[in-house]
Design an enzyme around this catalytic site. Structure first.
Site, mmCIF file in Angstrom:
data_model
loop_
_atom_site.group_PDB
_atom_site.id
_atom_site.type_symbol
_atom_site.label_atom_id
_atom_site.label_comp_id
_atom_site.label_asym_id
_atom_site.label_seq_id
_atom_site.Cartn_x
_atom_site.Cartn_y
_atom_site.Cartn_z
ATOM 1 C CD GLU A 35 1.837 45.450 60.290
ATOM 2 O OE1 GLU A 35 1.755 45.643 59.067
ATOM 3 O OE2 GLU A 35 2.219 46.313 61.095
ATOM 4 C CB CYS A 190 7.178 61.558 54.329
ATOM 5 S SG CYS A 190 7.914 61.509 52.673
ATOM 6 C CB CYS A 197 9.775 69.248 53.631
ATOM 7 S SG CYS A 197 9.142 68.188 52.306
ATOM 8 C CB CYS A 200 10.884 65.980 57.218
ATOM 9 S SG CYS A 200 11.528 64.330 56.844
ATOM 10 C CB CYS A 206 15.007 64.439 51.767
ATOM 11 S SG CYS A 206 13.667 63.875 50.687
#
Length: 348
Positions: A35, A190, A197, A200, A206
DNA sequence: AAGTCGGGGCT
DNA sequence: AGCCCAGACTT
């Protein structure tokens, strides 16, 4: 479970990334390290650094016990070197305060240097399966499109909305997978330019897709032009091919790294160099420009070959004549490492 | 709220 | 050439 999370997890089972090096094994130390490395840094860049780092320092205890130069050498080239110094300090704080392990409470995690709310949430969710949201660049992009939220996500009011949505969508089950899934969606489907899309799982609901706004959401950062600074870098090289390096202070760019002595400009280089060694002729090398996010740096490297070390500057903690072998064990700024690697041979 | 902090990849 | 990336910290 909410519809957003259910559809996302269904997609993740077939298309998510499940072979990233910090996922096997997925312990708290490795999740934390990944991270930190991934802050403002793309996955493809991090993978190699991560593997080298955990091979050399496989546990939190080994990190805490390492010296700063070792940590910075492993970080050299990755950028944002404050992250490495914070990581190192946080490991030592874990040994002092938390029995040698990362704490499992949000507040205690966020109290460690380099860990903000999103990084703390990622650690709790991915390493421990606890229900905490994250809000990184991927999630900001996914949610601002999905909910049709205009306005720069870095603005506090916008960010507050996004955190609320992020928390709402986070399910009570399969937290680690969900957290990976929403990042994977942002990273592979995305994406910023030309999102896919058609692939997706959230396209049916969306807002940006419905209204044709994927090209303008999320709202771009207000642009700003950056200034240009310039300096001369001094390459003092002795008869044995060693180069004089200086360890930079804790503030400013390249903090804690070993770099070359500097002068404000080429005309001042001779004066500075003569204070560091007995020198002969100055040999200007090709200038180059190094670009930071907030300014541009024009660098004029100047080589002083056959420099003779002065006793008074040779034996300080923050100043050292280094051979090629030593360079590998120290953290150097990327352009300095490149410069030294491409240095001409010593003239006869 | 704005500035500081890297380096590389992509358009 | 400009923008962005698994952000956090300082002022």
């Amino acid at each position: 479970m909410n519809v957003f999370a259910r559809e996302l997890l269904r997609w993740y089972d077939h298309h998510g990334r499940k072979d990233l090096p910090w996922q096997h094994p997925r312990d708290a130390y490795r999740v934390w390290l990944s991270e930190i490395m991934l802050q403002q840094t793309q996955v493809v860049t991090v993978v190699g650094y991560f593997q080298r780092f955990v091979e050399r320092l496989p546990t939190l205890a080994s990190l805490a016990a390492a010296d700063e130069d070792t940590v910075l050498a492993l970080w050299s080239g990755l950028g944002y070197y404050r992250r490495a110094r914070f990581l190192h300090r946080a490991a030592q704080l874990c040994v002092e305060r938390h029995g040698g392990e990362l704490p499992r409470e949000l507040d205690a995690l966020m109290a460690l240097p380099g860990i903000g709310r999103s990084t703390a949430g990622a650690i709790l969710a991915q390493a421990h399966g606890l229900r905490f949201p994250i809000l990184d660049g991927n999630v900001k992009r996914v949610l601002s499109r999905y909910h049709g939220i205009a306005g720069f996500p870095g603005e506090s009011a916008i960010e507050k909305q996004l955190w609320r949505h992020a928390a709402e969508h986070t399910p009570a089950e399969r937290i680690a997978d969900y957290t990976q899934a929403i990042m994977d969606l942002g990273a592979t489907v995305c994406v910023r330019a030309k999102p896919l899309c058609l692939l997706c799982p959230q396209a049916a609901t969306c807002v940006a897709h419905r209204d044709g706004l994927t090209g303008v959401l999320p709202t771009a950062k207000p642009g700003k032009k950056i200034p240009t600074r310039s300096l001369a870098m001094l390459l003092l090289r002795d008869a044995r091919g060693r180069v004089l390096l200086e360890k930079r202070g804790p503030q400013g760019v390249w903090s804690g790294l070993w770099s070359l002595p500097e002068a404000t400009d080429p005309d001042a280089a001779g004066m500075v160099a003569s204070g560091l060694a007995r020198i002969g002729e100055a040999d200007p090398l090709p200038a180059f420009t190094h670009v930071f996010s907030h300014y541009r740096l024009d660098v004029s490297p100047i080589l002083f070959d056959h420099a003779a070390p002065l006793a008074t500057v040779a034996d300080r903690d923050d100043r050292r004549w280094c051979d090629r072998e030593e360079l590998a064990s120290l953290g150097l700024p990327a352009p300095v490492r490149t410069l030294l690697a491409n240095l001409p041979e010593i003239a006869p």
